[in-house]
Design a protein around this motif. Sequence first.
Motif, mmCIF file in Angstrom:
data_model
loop_
_atom_site.group_PDB
_atom_site.id
_atom_site.type_symbol
_atom_site.label_atom_id
_atom_site.label_comp_id
_atom_site.label_asym_id
_atom_site.label_seq_id
_atom_site.Cartn_x
_atom_site.Cartn_y
_atom_site.Cartn_z
ATOM 1 N N THR A 1 0.836 -1.204 0.000
ATOM 2 C CA THR A 1 0.000 0.000 0.000
ATOM 3 C C THR A 1 0.870 1.253 0.000
ATOM 4 N N ASP B 1 -5.547 -1.297 -5.038
ATOM 5 C CA ASP B 1 -5.056 -1.909 -3.803
ATOM 6 C C ASP B 1 -6.020 -2.994 -3.344
ATOM 7 N N GLU B 2 -5.686 -4.236 -3.631
ATOM 8 C CA GLU B 2 -6.557 -5.378 -3.299
ATOM 9 C C GLU B 2 -8.008 -5.109 -3.682
ATOM 10 N N GLN C 1 -7.733 0.329 -0.592
ATOM 11 C CA GLN C 1 -7.971 -0.934 0.112
ATOM 12 C C GLN C 1 -9.349 -0.931 0.766
HETATM 13 MG MG LIG Z 1 -2.229 -2.681 2.063
#
Ligand SMILES: [Mg+2]
Lengths: 256, 249
Positions: free
Chosen positions: B48, B158-159, B82
């Motif tokens: 991140t 991010d994910e 995220q």
């Molecule tokens: Mg992360």
Amino acid sequence: MNRIRHFAPGIVSVVGFFAVWEIYCRMSGINPLILPPPSQIGAIFFDVALDPRTLRHASITLTETLAGFGLATVIGMTVGWAVAASPLIERAVHPFIVASQVIPKVALVPLFVVWFGFGMTSKIVVAAVIAFFPVLVNTVLGLRSVQPGHADVFHSLKATLWQRIWLLQIPSALPAILAGMEMAIVLATIGAVVGEFLGGSSGLGYMAVATMNAFQTDRLFVIIILLTLIGFVLYAMMAGLKRALVSWSDNQKAGS
Amino acid sequence: MTVAISCQQVSKTYETRNGPVNALSPCDLEISPGEFVVLLGPSGCGKTTLLRMIGRLHDHTSGSLDLTPVEAGETTTGFVFQQANLMPWMTVEENVALPLRLKKQPKATRMETARDLCSRVGLENFTKSWPRELSGGMQQRVSIARALADDPQLLLMDEPFGALDALTRTRMNSELERLWMASGATVVLVTHSITEAIMLADRIVVMSARPGRIVSETRVPFPRPRGTQIENTPEFQAIAADLRSQLEH
Ligand SMILES: [Mg+2]
Ligand SMILES: Nc1ncnc2c1ncn2[C@@H]1O[C@H](COP(=O)(O)OP(=O)(O)OP(=O)(O)O)[C@@H](O)[C@H]1O
């Protein structure tokens, strides 16, 4: 059926309250100049309340309240925004904020009468000064509650300062600001009436003092009821505004 | 205009109450325009952190980090965080349309784009809902749609599919691959899933924790568009086994 069950206890207690009051007045033989029975107040209520002079006084009080509230809201939000935006301004303004919170603001009323005269201006200023504080504090609180993740989104989209203010900061702060305005409208009513008590010759506050001096206690009660009604209507309007503007918020359904 | 990214000896140290935290040791990473790069690594290895530095959401402590030509202002960046980070005071479609609103696109056109994107992420029946009325995975899909709204030339994710079930995730993977092939954007995507990494990446960058750093890079040779059938090929199994052993160290 459910609604009836919901409101029944309130209705019963209010009716009971007036019944006890009425019975007490009759049994004790208390002087009606000190405590008139509800029946006597009811008998003169519409005569007094709908008298054009009363309506004129009421409209003056309402105007002072709304003007004071409007001033408090605009200034409170502006100062609140500046305080939240700049630590320097916050430190500079802080002593005044603390002072304005702890000072008994009604003690300033004579001063405002000296400065702004016996007309509406001094009452508007009193209402504004009393109502200002909760708007300021809640604006600062609200603006501080902007979530860092939301700010990241606006940052990554290269939003301008105005876009951040209108589309991020104000909506984030709105629930808190509206809660502050709800308190402010009540306080503004108090400010206007207290101002009328102490100086001038118009408004429901003046009428209350005048009827008291004339020992017209039953009329005094009518004025108190009128002030209560004004306070209630203004508060209900604010609550409606809040529901309309922040219907997206979860805790809205709880009726808070 | 696609975007090239060049990181040279880029590192990040956070200053905290308990002293400095070395989140990312100096690392080098070159990403060519239109490339699809996946960052793979254990929790806390600085994925991140690296992505946020590329997105200019915070500064790097040392080294140099260049984006060309994003800096000239000709291109746009889409960021999937995220967390979904949806504005609770905007409906789903208003959230998706936000990047276009900030660019002052007229309401009618931006709402049309937003509704189109909502149906691409499977939320055509929720355009008027409030974010709080959606599940976590649905919110995450809204945030993906928002990142795509302005046709970004650089997409940082991010994910993005972390909160989705396996089936939806596979569908979203191929949808993303399709969109990327059509747009030619440069993509940097963070994931914990080895399968997802191989399905999507041109190149997989493996990171490791304590201190956060880049340990290896793997090219993924499969032709596109890739289907789930490649999972059963020996090449896929070999890459997966190799990545797994790197992550275990
Ligand atoms: Mg992360
Ligand atoms: N704002 C911050 N302040 C201080 N330390 C931070 C901050 N953000 C991250 N860190 C630290 O930096 C390191 C890397 O964090 P980062 O969020 O980049 O990890 P990650 O690889 O994204 O992990 P995950 O897969 O769990 O999301 C962690 O050790 C974390 O404690």
